[in-house]
Design a protein around this motif. Structure first.
Motif, short mmCIF file in Angstrom:
data_model
loop_
_atom_site.label_atom_id
_atom_site.label_comp_id
_atom_site.label_asym_id
_atom_site.label_seq_id
_atom_site.Cartn_x
_atom_site.Cartn_y
_atom_site.Cartn_z
N PHE B 28 5.39 -11.96 -0.31
CA PHE B 28 5.51 -13.41 -0.08
C PHE B 28 6.77 -13.89 -0.76
O PHE B 28 7.31 -13.20 -1.63
CB PHE B 28 4.31 -14.16 -0.66
N GLU B 29 7.20 -15.04 -0.38
CA GLU B 29 8.34 -15.69 -1.04
C GLU B 29 7.75 -16.72 -1.98
O GLU B 29 6.99 -17.59 -1.54
CB GLU B 29 9.20 -16.35 0.03
N LEU B 30 8.03 -16.59 -3.27
CA LEU B 30 7.47 -17.57 -4.20
C LEU B 30 8.62 -18.16 -5.02
O LEU B 30 9.24 -17.46 -5.81
CB LEU B 30 6.42 -16.90 -5.11
N LEU B 35 7.61 -11.92 -3.83
CA LEU B 35 6.39 -11.57 -4.57
C LEU B 35 5.72 -10.43 -3.81
O LEU B 35 5.09 -10.65 -2.78
CB LEU B 35 5.46 -12.78 -4.64
N VAL B 37 3.00 -8.02 -2.66
CA VAL B 37 1.55 -8.17 -2.74
C VAL B 37 0.83 -6.88 -2.33
O VAL B 37 -0.16 -6.50 -2.95
CB VAL B 37 1.10 -9.35 -1.85
N PRO B 56 -8.85 -6.10 -8.44
CA PRO B 56 -8.77 -7.27 -9.33
C PRO B 56 -8.40 -8.52 -8.54
O PRO B 56 -7.75 -8.44 -7.49
CB PRO B 56 -7.68 -6.91 -10.33
N SER B 57 -8.78 -9.66 -9.08
CA SER B 57 -8.50 -10.93 -8.41
C SER B 57 -7.00 -11.15 -8.28
O SER B 57 -6.24 -10.85 -9.20
CB SER B 57 -9.15 -12.04 -9.24
N GLY B 58 -6.56 -11.59 -7.12
CA GLY B 58 -5.14 -11.87 -6.90
C GLY B 58 -4.32 -10.66 -6.56
O GLY B 58 -3.09 -10.73 -6.52
N CYS B 59 -4.96 -9.51 -6.29
CA CYS B 59 -4.18 -8.29 -6.05
C CYS B 59 -3.68 -8.21 -4.62
O CYS B 59 -2.77 -7.46 -4.32
CB CYS B 59 -4.99 -7.05 -6.42
N GLY B 60 -4.27 -8.96 -3.71
CA GLY B 60 -3.77 -8.93 -2.33
C GLY B 60 -4.84 -8.56 -1.31
O GLY B 60 -4.51 -8.27 -0.16
N LYS B 61 -6.09 -8.61 -1.69
CA LYS B 61 -7.17 -8.22 -0.76
C LYS B 61 -7.23 -9.17 0.44
O LYS B 61 -7.28 -8.73 1.59
CB LYS B 61 -8.53 -8.23 -1.49
N SER B 62 -7.23 -10.48 0.15
CA SER B 62 -7.30 -11.44 1.25
C SER B 62 -6.08 -11.31 2.15
O SER B 62 -6.17 -11.43 3.37
CB SER B 62 -7.37 -12.87 0.71
N THR B 63 -4.93 -11.03 1.53
CA THR B 63 -3.72 -10.86 2.32
C THR B 63 -3.87 -9.70 3.29
O THR B 63 -3.54 -9.82 4.47
CB THR B 63 -2.52 -10.61 1.37
N ARG B 225 -1.84 -6.41 -8.50
CA ARG B 225 -0.73 -6.71 -7.63
C ARG B 225 0.55 -6.00 -8.06
O ARG B 225 0.86 -6.03 -9.25
CB ARG B 225 -0.52 -8.23 -7.62
#
Ligand code: ADP
Ligand code: MG
Lengths: 335, 260
Positions: B28-30, B35, B37, B56-63, B225
């Protein structure tokens, strides 16, 4: 319950026989009495000046009192009517007392300067004698408002959806809305009367403009603030662009749209009256202006009352429409 | 007689599809900076298989799930479903999100109808709506509005809205994450039953190791991540699985060790 219980406790027995009956509608009867009393004051006290229709006004007051009385009695059998009457009884009393007071300080005692503060029967006289012209004005205003408002609301809605959806449209529209939107539509009146072929078309356009601005901005903000998760869901379920606009963006934005429609209705009233006062030779605004020119203040009050009733009916109608369209909001949002 | 019998029989769900994720990297572009992911994720879901992702939370699963759903294209790498490269969303791959995201202006029934409506199948396949609602136990709430539902019921409705499309891959992004623990246990059993009955492939993200072990054939453990695959663990235990079975408890300890 045993018979012994009834004998032992007379109170319980009367309570049981009385319980299916409603309490005596004292407040409603007081309201009826207040109206009949106001009628009596109007009919019986000597007038300071000479006014037509005093007896008619007295009959009207007494007639309303009689109607309230009948409604109060019928309301004991019809609970819906009874509840409504009970709810409005304090207001009915206030209006009756107010009418009697108004009658006293004008026609009876002449405490207020005369041409500016006509007695209520003078207004009744306007309704009875000048109703063709009032009715004609009401129809003219309604026509102008309806055409302008419907046109402005539809255009504003379509533009708002387009601005909320398309970046290109937003790019070109945003600065124009920012620059022109805040200008009160009435400021355009002199120019519009000059540019348009008729003052009627100019006024229609300005009412549409006054309505269209808030509807556009709020529809736009509604579409722009739709939760992106709704689009994701719809897209994974196979939605195309038309579906996303028609079945996701618009229904989700509808609560905002209605705020815009209410705001637009308010500003359209203002433009309507001013336009009719300045250029359109018909309508309630024109009637007000005309009455003022002839110093016939009773006609002014009469027209104002019609105008107020008309405007509040339209607002009520819009509320009804909103409640039907946004019934799903119950328990979600409330305003 | 024969044709009557056929119409009475519930339509079988389409069989599960095959997903192949190859060397997928995503950024992603942050605030002007890239960034990273996902880092070269390679993953398969066989037809009818149930795969769980843990990380872990925020590692990129939803992505990763959004890429599989076709909601976004990957920065690099390829995603192939049933032999065709994933180029956009498709009702054969439906997502159930952590938030039920039911449309509040539609009744439960109308929400479930969304997919059929969007695909123009409402006329021919309307019967599926009632079937899907019955499947998740919401038949009586067809005409309720979302705000009248509890969290668990809303998530069931979201599940019905997905199942009505007879997906070949069901993508589940922490679908039970916000439910209370009792409802969550009940819904885990429901999910296991629906998957067993319908035969779709499933890709589930969860933060609950036990949930992954109860439901999945295979548990994929991701790093922090940018997400890389740390381990793939086969769960061969027969279903229905006992939460306190010795094998599951041992696997759970291993996985928690990887995530620590
Ligand atoms: N659209 C986006 N733009 C920028 N960053 C994003 C976007 N979506 C997710 N991220 C970032 O990517 C990382 C992974 O997010 P996500 O896939 O939601 O994690 P999780 O494993 O918890 O589901 C997070 O750091 C998040 O902030
Ligand atoms: Mg997530």
């Amino acid at each position: 319950m045993s018979a012994a219980y009834d004998v032992a406790s007379g109170e319980a027995a009367t309570e049981r026989t009385a319980s299916p009956r409603r309490p005596w509608p004292a407040l409603e009867i007081a309201a009826a009495a207040a109206w009949i009393g106001a009628g009596a004051i109007t009919a019986l006290i000597e007038e300071a000046g000479d006014f037509g229709y005093t007896q008619e006004f007295a009959f009207l007051l007494a007639g309303v009192g009689g109607a309230i009385l009948i409604a109060a009695l019928v309301g004991r059998a019809a609970p819906a009517l009874g509840r409504r009457l009970r709810h409005w009884a304090p207001w009915l009393i206030l209006i009756a007392v107010g009418s009697a007071g108004w009658e006293l300080v004008t026609a009876k005692l002449e405490l207020l300067p005369m041409p500016f503060f006509p007695p209520p029967q003078a207004i009744l006289e306007v309704y009875l004698d000048d109703y063709p012209r009032l009715l004609e004005s009401l129809v003219a205003s309604a026509k102008l408002l309806a055409v302008g408002y419907l046109f402005g609301a539809s255009a504003g809605f379509l533009l708002g959806v387009a601005v909320g959806w398309s970046q290109v449209v937003a790019y070109w529209t945003h600065p124009i809305l920012r620059f022109v939107g805040p200008l009160p539509a009435t400021a355009w009146l002199p120019l519009a009367f000059f540019l348009f072929p008729s003052s009627w078309s100019a006024s229609t356009f300005l009412i549409a403009l006054a309505t269209g601005f808030p509807v556009t901005v709020l529809t736009w903000s509604g579409v722009a603030s739709v939760h992106s998760g709704y689009y994701d869901v719809a897209r994974t379920l196979g939605a195309n662009r038309a579906f996303l606009v028609l079945k996701v963006a618009i229904p989700a934005a509808l609560p905002h749209v209605f705020v815009g429609l209410f705001m637009g209705l308010g500003s359209s009233f203002a433009v309507l009256v001013v336009a009719e006062m300045l250029g359109v030779k018909a309508g309630l605004g024109w009637y007000l202006q005309w009455a003022q020119g002839w110093a016939s203040y009773a006609n002014m009050y009469a027209a104002l009352i019609v105008l107020a009733l008309g405007c509040s009916s339209l607002i009520t109608a819009l509320f009804k429409l909103r409640d039907r369209q946004l019934g799903w909001q119950k328990g979600v949002v409330r305003w | 007689m024969v044709s009557a019998a056929r119409t009475l029989k519930p339509e079988p769900f389409a069989a599960g599809g095959a997903l192949a994720v190859r060397e997928v990297t995503h950024r992603f572009e942050l605030e002007g900076k890239p960034l990273p992911v996902l880092d070269r994720i390679t993953l398969d879901v066989a037809p009818g298989e149930f795969v769980a992702l843990l990380g872990p939370s925020g590692c990129g699963k939803s992505t990763l799930l959004r890429l599989v759903a076709g909601l976004e294209p990957p920065s690099s790498g390829s995603l192939v479903f049933d032999g065709a490269t994933i180029a956009g969303p498709d009702p054969s791959r439906v997502v159930v999100f952590q938030d039920p995201t039911l449309f509040p202006w539609r009744t439960v029934e109308a929400n479930v109808a969304l997919g059929l409506e969007a695909q123009g199948l409402l006329k021919t396949h309307r019967h599926r709506i009632a079937e899907a609602l019955k499947l998740v136990g919401l038949a009586e709430f067809a005409s309720a509005y979302p705000h009248q539902l509890s969290g668990g019921m809303a998530q069931r409705a979201a599940l019905a809205r997905a199942l009505v499309n007879e997906p070949r891959l069901l993508i589940l992004d922490e679908p039970l994450g916000k439910l209370d623990s009792l409802t969550r246990l009940a819904m885990q059993s429901e999910l296991a039953r629906l998957w067993a009955e319908a035969g779709f492939s499933a890709l589930l993200v969860t933060h609950d190791v036990e949930e992954a072990l109860i439901l999945a054939d295979r548990v994929v453990v991701l790093s922090g991540r940018p997400a890389r695959i740390l381990a793939e663990i086969e769960v061969t235990e027969a279903r229905p699985r006992a939460r306190d079975g010795a094998a599951l408890v041992a696997l759970r300890r291993d996985i928690l060790g990887l995530l620590a």
